[in-house]
Enzyme design. Structure first.
Site, PDB file in Angstrom:
ATOM      1  CG  HIS A   2      37.703 -53.275  45.623  1.00 28.16           C
ATOM      2  ND1 HIS A   2      36.967 -52.223  45.122  1.00 28.16           N
ATOM      3  CD2 HIS A   2      36.810 -54.234  45.949  1.00 28.16           C
ATOM      4  CE1 HIS A   2      35.687 -52.522  45.167  1.00 28.16           C
ATOM      5  NE2 HIS A   2      35.557 -53.751  45.652  1.00 28.16           N
ATOM      6  CG  HIS A  29      36.855 -58.818  46.900  1.00 28.82           C
ATOM      7  ND1 HIS A  29      36.199 -58.469  48.057  1.00 28.82           N
ATOM      8  CD2 HIS A  29      36.305 -58.058  45.910  1.00 28.82           C
ATOM      9  CE1 HIS A  29      35.292 -57.534  47.785  1.00 28.82           C
ATOM     10  NE2 HIS A  29      35.329 -57.279  46.487  1.00 28.82           N
TER      11      HIS A  29
HETATM   12  P1  AMP Z   1      32.704 -54.628  46.301  1.00 31.04           P
HETATM   13  O1  AMP Z   1      31.328 -55.030  46.746  1.00 31.04           O
HETATM   14  O2  AMP Z   1      33.349 -55.606  45.372  1.00 31.04           O
HETATM   15  O3  AMP Z   1      32.719 -53.210  45.775  1.00 31.04           O
HETATM   16  O4  AMP Z   1      33.618 -54.685  47.584  1.00 31.04           O
HETATM   17  C1  AMP Z   1      33.725 -53.623  48.489  1.00 31.04           C
HETATM   18  C2  AMP Z   1      34.249 -54.197  49.765  1.00 31.04           C
HETATM   19  O5  AMP Z   1      34.738 -53.144  50.562  1.00 31.04           O
HETATM   20  C3  AMP Z   1      33.207 -54.948  50.605  1.00 31.04           C
HETATM   21  O6  AMP Z   1      33.631 -56.294  50.784  1.00 31.04           O
HETATM   22  C4  AMP Z   1      33.176 -54.162  51.905  1.00 31.04           C
HETATM   23  O7  AMP Z   1      32.992 -54.985  53.029  1.00 31.04           O
HETATM   24  C5  AMP Z   1      34.522 -53.495  51.908  1.00 31.04           C
HETATM   25  N1  AMP Z   1      34.622 -52.279  52.673  1.00 31.04           N
HETATM   26  C6  AMP Z   1      33.790 -51.215  52.654  1.00 31.04           C
HETATM   27  N2  AMP Z   1      34.209 -50.254  53.502  1.00 31.04           N
HETATM   28  C7  AMP Z   1      35.362 -50.732  54.061  1.00 31.04           C
HETATM   29  C8  AMP Z   1      36.288 -50.206  55.017  1.00 31.04           C
HETATM   30  N3  AMP Z   1      36.127 -48.997  55.569  1.00 31.04           N
HETATM   31  N4  AMP Z   1      37.346 -50.972  55.370  1.00 31.04           N
HETATM   32  C9  AMP Z   1      37.531 -52.190  54.808  1.00 31.04           C
HETATM   33  N5  AMP Z   1      36.691 -52.737  53.906  1.00 31.04           N
HETATM   34  C10 AMP Z   1      35.628 -52.013  53.538  1.00 31.04           C
END
Ligand code: AMP
Length: 113
Positions: free
Chosen positions: A99, A101
């Site tokens: 993903h 950001h």
């Molecule tokens: P990372 O720490 O770079 O793996 O980012 C994962 C991101 O996914 C975090 O910023 C979380 O807040 C976000 N996240 C986790 N579950 C969900 C969800 N169900 N909907 C939207 N964002 C999510």
């Protein structure tokens, strides 16, 4: 590995989706770290950026293009924004589905914590 992001792609759990095409999906982060915090994910299950192969070359470029389009749509091109990809433990990765950001709407500190 199937993750929460696969469930969002499959519409099995809700998300505030802002963009979708045949290759990717963009939606608001559930725990925003800035006034604008959107995630751009490939529909293909790639665990993290370092797991991409040469066959994913164009897809990786597409994700960046969509990320900057989303930033523009959110009105961030003038004030600025940041694209972040976390890989692995030290990178702060918590969901093993690639993903990007998109962060903006406030001045972001550098270096990151
Ligand atoms: P990372 O720490 O770079 O793996 O980012 C994962 C991101 O996914 C975090 O910023 C979380 O807040 C976000 N996240 C986790 N579950 C969900 C969800 N169900 N909907 C939207 N964002 C999510």
């Amino acid at each position: 590995m199937s993750t929460v992001f696969s469930k969002i792609i499959a519409r099995e759990i809700p998300a505030r989706i802002v963009y979708e095409d045949d290759q990717c999906l963009a939606f608001h982060d559930v725990a925003p770290q800035a006034p604008v915090h959107i995630l751009v994910i490939p529909k293909k299950e790639i665990a993290r950026v370092g797991a991409a192969t040469a066959a994913d070359d164009a897809l990786l470029g597409h994700l960046i293009f969509v990320a900057q389009s989303v930033a523009k749509e959110q009105g961030l091109h003038e004030t600025g924004f940041r694209l972040v990809i976390n890989h692995g433990r030290d990178g702060g990765e918590s969901v093993p589905h690639l993903h990007v950001h998109v962060l903006g709407g406030r001045a972001l500190g550098w270096p990151p914590g």
